[in-house]
Design an enzyme around this catalytic site. Structure first.
Site, PDB file in Angstrom:
ATOM      1  N   GLU A  86     -21.007   5.780  71.367  1.00 47.98           N
ATOM      2  CA  GLU A  86     -21.414   5.183  72.641  1.00 47.98           C
ATOM      3  C   GLU A  86     -20.302   5.250  73.682  1.00 47.98           C
ATOM      4  OE1 GLU A  86     -22.182   1.362  70.947  1.00 47.98           O
ATOM      5  OE2 GLU A  86     -20.627   0.467  72.183  1.00 47.98           O
TER       6      GLU A  86
ATOM      7  N   LEU B 105     -30.206 -19.726  78.946  1.00 49.52           N
ATOM      8  CA  LEU B 105     -31.385 -18.882  78.716  1.00 49.52           C
ATOM      9  C   LEU B 105     -31.535 -18.559  77.239  1.00 49.52           C
ATOM     10  CD1 LEU B 105     -33.773 -17.297  79.835  1.00 49.52           C
ATOM     11  CD2 LEU B 105     -32.248 -15.344  80.173  1.00 49.52           C
TER      12      LEU B 105
ATOM     13  N   SER C  27     -19.795  -6.273  55.093  1.00 47.57           N
ATOM     14  CA  SER C  27     -20.098  -7.695  55.164  1.00 47.57           C
ATOM     15  C   SER C  27     -21.222  -8.061  54.208  1.00 47.57           C
ATOM     16  CB  SER C  27     -20.488  -8.080  56.590  1.00 47.57           C
ATOM     17  OG  SER C  27     -21.577  -7.317  57.029  1.00 47.57           O
TER      18      SER C  27
ATOM     19  N   LYS D 206     -28.818   1.769  74.304  1.00 44.53           N
ATOM     20  CA  LYS D 206     -27.747   1.345  75.208  1.00 44.53           C
ATOM     21  C   LYS D 206     -28.048   1.739  76.645  1.00 44.53           C
ATOM     22  CE  LYS D 206     -24.534  -0.071  72.305  1.00 44.53           C
ATOM     23  NZ  LYS D 206     -23.443  -0.997  72.332  1.00 44.53           N
TER      24      LYS D 206
ATOM     25  N   HIS E 287     -31.646  -3.520  58.894  1.00 38.52           N
ATOM     26  CA  HIS E 287     -32.104  -4.211  60.100  1.00 38.52           C
ATOM     27  C   HIS E 287     -33.394  -4.977  59.855  1.00 38.52           C
ATOM     28  CE1 HIS E 287     -29.564  -0.843  61.291  1.00 38.52           C
ATOM     29  NE2 HIS E 287     -29.127  -1.656  62.219  1.00 38.52           N
TER      30      HIS E 287
ATOM     31  N   ARG F 259     -29.274 -12.296  72.763  1.00 38.10           N
ATOM     32  CA  ARG F 259     -28.018 -12.067  72.081  1.00 38.10           C
ATOM     33  C   ARG F 259     -26.878 -11.798  73.065  1.00 38.10           C
ATOM     34  NH1 ARG F 259     -25.175 -11.175  67.675  1.00 38.10           N
ATOM     35  NH2 ARG F 259     -23.756  -9.435  68.003  1.00 38.10           N
TER      36      ARG F 259
HETATM   37  N1  GLN Z   1     -17.872  -3.517  58.107  1.00 36.21           N
HETATM   38  C1  GLN Z   1     -18.786  -4.010  59.077  1.00 36.21           C
HETATM   39  C2  GLN Z   1     -19.866  -4.831  58.393  1.00 36.21           C
HETATM   40  O1  GLN Z   1     -20.268  -4.511  57.349  1.00 36.21           O
HETATM   41  C3  GLN Z   1     -19.422  -2.894  59.858  1.00 36.21           C
HETATM   42  C4  GLN Z   1     -20.343  -3.414  60.919  1.00 36.21           C
HETATM   43  C5  GLN Z   1     -20.790  -2.362  61.891  1.00 36.21           C
HETATM   44  O2  GLN Z   1     -20.586  -1.199  61.698  1.00 36.21           O
HETATM   45  N2  GLN Z   1     -21.444  -2.753  62.927  1.00 36.21           N
HETATM   46  O3  GLN Z   1     -20.361  -5.801  58.924  1.00 36.21           O
END
Ligand code: GLN
Ligand code: ZN
Length: 761
Positions: A610, A17, A437, A114, A699, A520
């Site tokens: 969560e 899918l 990241s 969620k 985002h 996802r």
């Molecule tokens: N250190 C992770 C990153 O920067 C944190 C990711 C997250 O909090 N979802 O990707």
């Protein structure tokens, strides 16, 4: 005694899918191709379940994106901004609601949230005053025909109106979505009337019944159920509740017009007595005895004893057995996991195997001879699991036991640490940093994939490739003028799996995908035994990164609560115990990082919030051990070592005191999308340590301007004193591309400089 399931994973064992959806979105396939794949998956999954001995299978559990969005489509509750005018909600409108239309100045997607306490995200319905409803989708009705043509005994599933309204958010402040109870009912009634011509039972999911309900919700539930039952007659309603116990809502769930009730006996075995006490003489009971949220084999003997007792009380014709909830939350088929350790594998059951288990339980409960060998195999698996040296590690047990009664805290209070860190780190006011990241480019992923294929033989090449990415990240950060640097996490596929692969007590699957949202999927690791860290996990990479710069390089770890929440956890010991074990493993890594000369270490706790239990009464206990685990992981370092934590959300109003008790020196949180939430939380409660409210929404590919970021920083400074404020994005940049990341960070650094200059005036 019938066996049935409440729902089955949708994406397919090969994520068919996902692939079909992404091809469709990229214009590589038409609607017909997508619908063909969807139809194939539905019929394959019905067949699979029926072949394995499930008597009644669900129809309507499948979705092209999300079942709550499907309900929004069914009710014709499309928000105005999508300009929907047609008869039924077309695929274009449907996906625009789910994903936005992506163009410039375009309409955004609906919000995601969620689904109860799972890692599945649903699309949040938007309800406001004056909204009208009408049947906007016949998908469910069509699929019922499809199931009949496929020759399976299928029962339609609807998300119930109370849960739907409870999950909705108001479009204007102060509006209560419950206001629309009367307006959405006619659509539900219309659907039920049509269904009643062809089916005998309809499953209505009302997981909201395991939450704390208001008086108004209770009253509305009663009124709505009466009308739904009338509309459905002569078909009867199976009311499905899951994810917890009914508690004080048990009488509500057993109200007369309801034909059958499903209860979750995995999460809440204790509710059985009170349910049996209330169950009407003409009502059936569905026992949710197989864990729909986890991957362990059922403990057959224990469950059989439970079933026997219920059958003794109400008779087998009125008893059904099922997984505790939809199997949406587990992977499809264990048979594909050829790479798993065979012993560990013998302890597991994925969705397909859970169907076998249902059959086995039903046969065994009926005393059928054929069940004997299956029961023997089940017992053997449990014996092996209980006794296995892979599960119990006496050293880990002893370490956790030694913690009892000990207070875990940093050596000095924050004020003193802050003073020492100021001296040693030498950072400017309003220091800038990122969350960890950097863009996971095609080159980064290709290098990791090559290493996976080559194995240890490719280690030298891999190390050199990763070092190259780290050098690039450090050079860019120098050029940008950021104050605290990161190595960029090129070696990490996933923030949980990366560590799970290196910790004892964890294993990872090859293909154990679970839908997270839309197309996802995530592949949660499995915690099967006592957790420890055989060797350093991140030290070499961070040490190398630090060697490239005089500025502080942040060590980067995933926290114990997040490791637990995003894995399949053990069911043979309390979560608290598992979490403390993980915390000790991280504690070891922290010490090694400190020894390697790393002065700042970030421990991400993306999942802390969560993990909150569904019932308020259980919050305290959870927060207590969750915060304790974080402190255990992070407290064994010198005052000079600065501990950061990061959380991907900003709804802190109800837990801000607990966040403070974690006692991280610096916390970075999401804020740019919901500035006001953050400000109110921090107006009510002064967070005592340092804090970096995200001022750049990662985002979206949009580059925020200097003026915009400066404005957010100034707003922050009205609530939080300047000597406690950090400047950083909302989250990691791995999903972004370099050009927009660099442009945004340039503006972020410029904004920091501009506001610093104002502070000096
Ligand atoms: N250190 C992770 C990153 O920067 C944190 C990711 C997250 O909090 N979802 O990707
Ligand atoms: Zn984050």
């Amino acid at each position: 005694m019938l066996t049935h399931t409440l729902g089955f994973p949708r994406v397919g064992a090969d994520r068919e899918l996902k692939k079909a959806l992404e091809a469709f979105w990229q214009g590589q396939g038409g609607e017909a191709d997508l619908q063909r794949v969807a139809r194939e998956l539905r019929s394959r999954h019905w067949r699979l379940q029926a072949d394995r001995g499930v008597d009644v299978v669900p129809v309507g559990d499948f979705s092209l994106y999300d079942h709550v969005l499907d309900t929004t489509a069914m009710l014709g509750a499309v928000p105005d901004r999508y300009g929907w005018r047609g008869d039924s909600v077309d695929l274009g409108t449907y996906f625009r609601m789910a994903r936005g239309d992506g163009g410039m100045g375009s309409v955004g997607a609906m919000e995601m949230s969620k689904w109860f306490d799972t890692n599945y995200h649903y699309i949040v319905p938007e309800l406001g005053p004056g909204q009208t409803f009408r049947l906007g989708s016949r998908t469910l009705l069509d699929q019922v025909d499809e199931a009949r043509a496929a020759g399976v005994r299928a029962r339609p599933v609807l998300l119930g109106p109370l849960t739907y309204l409870r999950l909705a958010k108001p479009t204007v402040e102060g509006f209560d979505p419950l206001e629309h109870a009367g307006a959405i009912l006619p659509v539900y009634e219309q659907v039920l009337r049509e269904l009643s011509r062809s089916v005998e039972w309809v499953q209505i999911d009302e997981p909201a019944l395991v939450l704390d309900l208001s008086e108004r919700e209770t009253l509305l539930f009663r009124l709505m159920q009466e009308r739904l039952a009338r509309a459905a007659a002569p078909a009867r309603i199976l009311l499905a509740t899951y994810f917890g116990g009914l508690g004080e809502n048990v009488a509500l769930a057993c109200m007369p017009p309801i034909g059958a009730l499903h209860v979750d006996l995995v999460r809440a075995p204790d509710q059985l007595e009170s349910v049996l006490a209330r169950l009407g003489a003409d009502q059936s009971l569905s026992l949710g005895v197989i864990d729909g949220r986890n991957i362990w084999r059922v403990a057959a003997d224990r469950v059989l004893a439970q079933i026997d007792r219920v059958v003794g009380k109400v008779g087998s014709e009125r008893v059904m057995i099922a997984p505790s909830c939809s199997l949406l939350h587990v992977p499809v088929d264990l048979d594909r996991e050829t790479g798993l350790d065979p012993e560990v594998r013998s302890w597991l059951a994925f969705a397909a195997q859970k169907c076998d288990e249902l059959r086995l339980l039903a046969d065994a409960a009926a005393g059928r001879e054929g069940a004997r060998s299956g029961l023997e195999a089940n017992r053997a698996a449990w014996r092996s699991r209980r006794a296995s040296p892979r599960v119990v590690d006496p050293r880990v047990r002893a370490r956790v036991a030694a913690l009892a009664g000990r207070k875990t805290a940093r050596r000095s209070p924050h004020a003193r640490r802050q003073a020492v860190q100021r001296l040693t780190l030498g950072l400017p006011a309003l220091p800038t940093t990122t969350i960890g990241s950097f863009p996971q480019t095609a080159a980064v992923r290709a290098a990791r994939a090559r290493f996976r294929q080559q194995g240890t033989g490719g280690a030298a090449e891999y190390t050199e490739a990763m070092r190259g990415f780290i050098r690039e990240a450090v050079a860019r950060q120098h050029e940008l003028g950021l104050d605290v640097l990161v190595h960029g996490e090129p070696e990490r596929n996933d923030m949980v799996e990366y560590f799970a692969e290196q910790m004892a007590g964890f294993c990872v699957t090859g293909n154990g995908w679970v839908q997270s949202y839309g197309s996802r999927c995530v592949k949660p690791p499995i915690i099967f035994g006592d957790v420890s860290r055989p060797a350093p996990m991140t030290v070499e990479w961070i040490r190398y990164a630090q060697s490239l710069t005089d500025r502080p390089m942040k060590g980067m770890l995933t926290g114990p609560v997040t490791m637990l929440c995003w894995s399949f956890a053990r069911d043979d010991q309390p979560d608290r115990e598992t979490c403390l074990q993980i915390a000790l493993a991280i504690r070891d890594e922290m010490s090694d990082l400190e020894q390697a000369g790393i002065r700042i270490i970030q421990v991400d706790e993306a999942a802390l919030r969560e993990g909150l239990p569904l019932r308020h009464a259980e919050w305290h206990d959870y927060l207590q051990w969750a915060v304790e685990a974080f402190r255990l992981a992070t407290s064994d370092v010198r005052d000079e070592t600065q501990i950061h934590t990061h959380m991907c959300y900003s709804e802190f109003n109800d837990i801000v005191e607990w966040i403070a008790r974690m006692d991280a020196d610096v916390i970075s949180i999401e804020a740019s999308r919901s500035k006001m939430d953050l400000l109110t939380a921090f107006q009510r409660f002064q967070y005592p340590n340092e804090i970096g409210p995200g001022v750049y929404d990662i985002h979206s590919p949009r580059v925020p301007s200097v003026a915009e970021i400066s404005q957010l920083v100034r707003q922050t400074l009205q609530v939080i004193p300047a000597d406690r404020v950090w400047i950083n994005p909302d989250c990691g940049l791995k999903t972004r591309a370099w050009p927009e990341a660099v442009a945004s960070l340039q503006n972020l650094v410029a904004a920091a400089k501009a506001v610093r200059a104002e502070l000096d005036e």
